[in-house]
Design a protein around this motif. Structure first.
Motif, mmCIF file in Angstrom:
data_model
loop_
_atom_site.group_PDB
_atom_site.id
_atom_site.type_symbol
_atom_site.label_atom_id
_atom_site.label_comp_id
_atom_site.label_asym_id
_atom_site.label_seq_id
_atom_site.Cartn_x
_atom_site.Cartn_y
_atom_site.Cartn_z
ATOM 1 N N TYR A 36 0.710 -1.370 0.290
ATOM 2 C CA TYR A 36 0.191 0.254 -0.005
ATOM 3 C C TYR A 36 0.859 1.222 0.055
ATOM 4 O O TYR A 36 0.489 2.365 0.932
ATOM 5 N N ASP A 37 1.796 1.280 -1.272
ATOM 6 C CA ASP A 37 3.031 2.533 -0.669
ATOM 7 C C ASP A 37 2.951 2.912 -1.674
ATOM 8 O O ASP A 37 4.119 4.277 -2.172
ATOM 9 N N ARG A 38 2.752 2.595 -3.090
ATOM 10 C CA ARG A 38 2.794 3.840 -4.326
ATOM 11 C C ARG A 38 2.015 2.779 -5.389
ATOM 12 O O ARG A 38 1.128 1.599 -4.638
ATOM 13 N N ILE A 39 1.946 3.070 -6.943
ATOM 14 C CA ILE A 39 0.654 3.605 -8.079
ATOM 15 C C ILE A 39 1.566 2.828 -8.916
ATOM 16 O O ILE A 39 2.411 3.477 -9.632
ATOM 17 N N GLU A 40 2.270 1.410 -9.251
ATOM 18 C CA GLU A 40 2.348 0.774 -10.351
ATOM 19 C C GLU A 40 1.315 0.215 -11.452
ATOM 20 O O GLU A 40 -0.148 0.352 -10.850
ATOM 21 N N ILE A 41 1.451 0.425 -12.337
ATOM 22 C CA ILE A 41 0.985 0.337 -14.424
ATOM 23 C C ILE A 41 1.466 -0.637 -14.804
ATOM 24 O O ILE A 41 3.113 -0.859 -14.726
ATOM 25 N N ARG A 42 1.151 -1.296 -15.581
ATOM 26 C CA ARG A 42 1.692 -3.291 -16.179
ATOM 27 C C ARG A 42 0.642 -2.878 -17.368
ATOM 28 O O ARG A 42 -0.619 -2.568 -17.627
ATOM 29 N N ARG A 43 1.157 -3.399 -18.915
ATOM 30 C CA ARG A 43 1.088 -3.222 -19.945
ATOM 31 C C ARG A 43 0.734 -4.864 -20.510
ATOM 32 O O ARG A 43 1.909 -5.120 -20.898
#
Length: 336
Positions: A36-43
């Motif tokens: 709960y410490d960051r925002i990740e993106i994957r594609r």
């Protein structure tokens, strides 16, 4: 196995999953990470490929003050040529048990590629109340941008931790109209442990707008409800929305999937099928607060459509993409 060859889960240890299928052919995925410490993106060009896709960290929590604790349920949207991520975050202070001080925030990226380090904080989305709020989503309809979210408001229901509201937006980070209450926890399955309506998601089909949401505690009681409105109705009039009296997606004891919810919607790779993306656990024996158990895995199912034009989400399918050893390892990690 889910239809069209999808093997569940698609992403391990990612709760509150959100998928946006973009015009470049990629599925963009974000979710709550266990820390709960960051925002990740994957594609990935396929839903199945998201599990092994490159991971990009778009934003990291502040060291103190607002946006410094418990980064929850990010959603990535593409609105009028720019990327936006909506998320909830807590500030300094006591955030144990069910006492949280979350507010809703937005970051923006004007680059065509969201895997770039020019995400800008647009600040808190102000609703008029400074109370616990989370799980915002947006959707465009008839040239208007709408914001739907969950918020605690004691005057509406003293026992409720979160109700569902809707408002029109002036821009992607500012509300134009006052909040309209759409749903509050009141049915038996919505108040099985906690009084919660949260995680709204929008699905449009056959002249109707379906708004799904999640209810109750984040254990095996967690399930999905649904509101329905006609596309030509006034979406800011609560009477336009009809509430299902029974959950539309719930624990599948027979398949070993518990507490499905916090969903979103997308389409299959060929665009012919509607897809529900959601999370669930594969065991019920949770040690401590279920919120801090990391093993809610992201999953997909193909949506069927009933003769009356309503979605049929079926039941959560069995795990096939996670070994018994991985299950044991995941559970051991949850005890550390």
């Amino acid at each position: 196995m889910a239809e069209k060859g999808y093997i569940n889960p698609i992403v391990i240890q990612r709760a509150d999953p959100f998928v946006h299928k973009h015009t470049d052919g990629y599925y963009y995925f974000t979710a709550s990470v266990p820390e709960y410490d960051r925002i990740e993106i994957r594609r990935s060009k396929t839903l199945q490929g998201l599990g092994d896709a490159e991971v990009f960290t778009a934003w990291t929590k502040h060291n103190e003050g607002e946006m410094s604790h418990l980064i929850w349920a990010p959603e990535i949207h593409f609105i009028k040529g720019k990327w936006y991520i909506y998320f909830a975050a807590a500030g300094n202070g006591e955030v144990t048990g069910i006492t949280f001080n979350h507010r809703m925030y937005v970051i923006e990226n004007d680059n065509a590629d969201p895997f770039t380090y020019n995400w800008v904080e647009k600040g808190q989305v102000k609703t008029g109340w400074e109370t616990f709020s989370l799980d915002a989503t947006t959707f465009e309809h008839k040239d208007k941008l709408y914001y739907v979210w969950a918020q605690e408001e004691a005057e509406v229901e003293p026992k409720s931790h979160s109700n569902l509201y809707i408002a029109e937006m002036e821009n992607p980070w500012t509300l134009k109209t006052k909040p309209v209450l759409l749903s509050r926890p009141e049915l038996e399955w919505e108040i099985a442990r906690f009084w919660v309506n949260e995680g709204p998601a929008i699905l449009k089909k056959s002249g109707k707008i379906f708004l799904t949401y999640s209810a109750s505690a984040t254990d095996e009681n967690y399930c999905m409800g649904m509101l329905t409105a006609y596309e030509n109705s006034n979406l800011l009039d609560a009477s336009s929305w009809a509430k299902n009296q029974e959950p539309v997606f719930k624990t599948a004891w027979e398949n070993g999937q518990y507490g499905p919810g916090h969903n979103c919607f997308t389409v299959s790779e060929d665009g012919t099928e509607d897809i529900i993306v959601y999370h669930a656990r594969n065991y019920t024996e949770i040690v401590g607060d279920p919120l801090y158990d990391p093993n809610r895995h992201a999953r997909v199912e193909v949506i069927k459509w009933n003769e009356d034009g309503t979605p049929n989400f079926g039941v959560p399918s069995k795990d096939e993409n996670i070994s018994e050893l991985q299950k044991i390892t995941c559970r051991e990690m949850s005890l550390v």
